[in-house]
Design a protein around this motif. Structure first.
Motif, short mmCIF file in Angstrom:
data_model
loop_
_atom_site.label_atom_id
_atom_site.label_comp_id
_atom_site.label_asym_id
_atom_site.label_seq_id
_atom_site.Cartn_x
_atom_site.Cartn_y
_atom_site.Cartn_z
N ASP A 71 0.83 -1.21 0.00
CA ASP A 71 0.00 0.00 0.00
C ASP A 71 0.86 1.25 0.00
O ASP A 71 1.91 1.31 0.64
N ASP A 72 0.41 2.25 -0.73
CA ASP A 72 1.03 3.57 -0.72
C ASP A 72 0.46 4.31 0.50
O ASP A 72 -0.70 4.72 0.50
N VAL A 73 1.29 4.46 1.54
CA VAL A 73 0.83 5.02 2.82
C VAL A 73 1.23 6.49 2.92
O VAL A 73 2.36 6.86 2.63
N ARG A 74 0.27 7.30 3.35
CA ARG A 74 0.50 8.72 3.59
C ARG A 74 -0.10 9.09 4.94
O ARG A 74 -1.16 8.60 5.30
N ILE A 75 0.64 9.92 5.66
CA ILE A 75 0.14 10.43 6.94
C ILE A 75 -0.25 11.89 6.74
O ILE A 75 0.55 12.68 6.21
N PHE A 76 -1.45 12.23 7.14
CA PHE A 76 -1.93 13.60 7.08
C PHE A 76 -2.01 14.11 8.52
O PHE A 76 -2.64 13.49 9.37
N THR A 77 -1.36 15.24 8.78
CA THR A 77 -1.27 15.80 10.13
C THR A 77 -1.80 17.22 10.14
O THR A 77 -1.44 18.03 9.28
N LEU A 93 -3.79 8.01 8.81
CA LEU A 93 -3.04 7.17 7.90
C LEU A 93 -3.99 6.82 6.76
O LEU A 93 -5.05 6.24 6.99
N VAL A 94 -3.62 7.22 5.55
CA VAL A 94 -4.51 7.08 4.39
C VAL A 94 -3.86 6.21 3.32
O VAL A 94 -2.67 6.37 3.01
N VAL A 95 -4.68 5.31 2.77
CA VAL A 95 -4.29 4.45 1.65
C VAL A 95 -5.39 4.56 0.61
O VAL A 95 -6.56 4.32 0.92
N ASP A 96 -5.03 4.94 -0.60
CA ASP A 96 -6.00 5.05 -1.70
C ASP A 96 -7.23 5.89 -1.31
O ASP A 96 -8.36 5.51 -1.60
N GLY A 97 -7.00 6.98 -0.61
CA GLY A 97 -8.09 7.88 -0.23
C GLY A 97 -8.91 7.42 0.95
O GLY A 97 -9.86 8.11 1.35
N VAL A 99 -9.16 6.30 5.03
CA VAL A 99 -8.49 6.36 6.32
C VAL A 99 -8.45 4.95 6.88
O VAL A 99 -9.47 4.31 7.07
N ARG A 100 -7.23 4.46 7.15
CA ARG A 100 -7.06 3.11 7.70
C ARG A 100 -6.80 3.14 9.20
O ARG A 100 -7.09 2.19 9.90
N SER A 101 -6.23 4.25 9.69
CA SER A 101 -6.09 4.45 11.14
C SER A 101 -5.99 5.94 11.41
O SER A 101 -5.70 6.73 10.51
N GLU A 102 -6.27 6.29 12.65
CA GLU A 102 -6.31 7.70 13.05
C GLU A 102 -5.73 7.83 14.45
O GLU A 102 -6.00 6.99 15.31
N SER A 103 -4.95 8.87 14.66
CA SER A 103 -4.32 9.08 15.96
C SER A 103 -4.49 10.53 16.39
O SER A 103 -4.36 11.45 15.58
N ARG A 104 -4.79 10.69 17.65
CA ARG A 104 -4.90 12.02 18.25
C ARG A 104 -3.88 12.09 19.37
O ARG A 104 -3.86 11.22 20.24
N SER A 105 -3.02 13.11 19.33
CA SER A 105 -1.95 13.25 20.32
C SER A 105 -2.01 14.63 20.95
O SER A 105 -2.20 15.62 20.27
N VAL A 106 -1.81 14.64 22.26
CA VAL A 106 -1.72 15.90 23.00
C VAL A 106 -0.27 16.09 23.41
O VAL A 106 0.34 15.19 23.98
N MET A 107 0.26 17.26 23.06
CA MET A 107 1.63 17.59 23.41
C MET A 107 1.64 18.83 24.28
O MET A 107 0.76 19.68 24.14
N VAL A 108 2.62 18.92 25.15
CA VAL A 108 2.80 20.14 25.95
C VAL A 108 4.12 20.78 25.56
O VAL A 108 5.04 20.12 25.10
N VAL A 109 4.18 22.09 25.76
CA VAL A 109 5.42 22.83 25.59
C VAL A 109 6.21 22.65 26.88
O VAL A 109 5.69 22.89 27.97
N PHE A 110 7.45 22.20 26.75
CA PHE A 110 8.23 21.87 27.94
C PHE A 110 9.57 22.58 27.92
O PHE A 110 10.29 22.54 26.91
#
Length: 131
Positions: A71-77, A93-97, A99-110
């Motif tokens: 699969d041609d894998v692309r990550i959209f952020t 994570l997108v393959v052929d248009g 969405v195969r998986s999705e991730s939500r991340s919380v980051m802090v400024v440190f």
């Protein structure tokens, strides 16, 4: 909404199981590649190596479909939310248009020198909000 960054992913042989599926752990690595690309291109390298850095404090991932070896894998952020001291990224994570998986991340400024979280700098807010 803020700018979405697309990151192409190169799979490694070790990412794939005997059924030619990409392992879920490898998919999380792909999201990390997308994050680093996003930080570098949107916020600048300082967020990775400067006095104030980004630290991931929470990640939630949902898997909606299979990812296979060829699969041609692309990550959209995209930055979904900017809080007082935190930033929330939504990644797909997108393959052929699809969405195969999705991730939500919380980051802090440190602040590593002070060992304390800090408010999101105005310059970062501007870059994260730009389209």
């Amino acid at each position: 909404m803020a700018r979405t960054l697309e990151t192409p992913i190169q799979k490694r042989f070790s990412d794939v199981d005997p059924f030619l599926h990409v392992n879920n752990v490898a998919q999380q690595d792909y999201f990390d590649v997308g994050k680093v690309d996003f930080y570098r291109k949107v916020l600048g390298a300082d967020v990775l190596f400067g006095d104030l850095r980004i630290v991931t404090v929470s990640t939630a991932t949902s898997y909606m479909g299979q990812v296979r070896m060829y699969d041609d894998v692309r990550i959209f952020t995209v930055c979904e939310k900017i809080g007082n001291k935190s930033i929330t990224l939504l990644q797909r994570l997108v393959v052929d248009g699809q969405v195969r998986s999705e991730s939500r991340s919380v980051m802090v400024v440190f602040d590593f020198a002070a060992q304390a979280s800090r408010p999101v700098p105005d310059a970062w807010r501007e870059r994260l909000s730009a389209e």
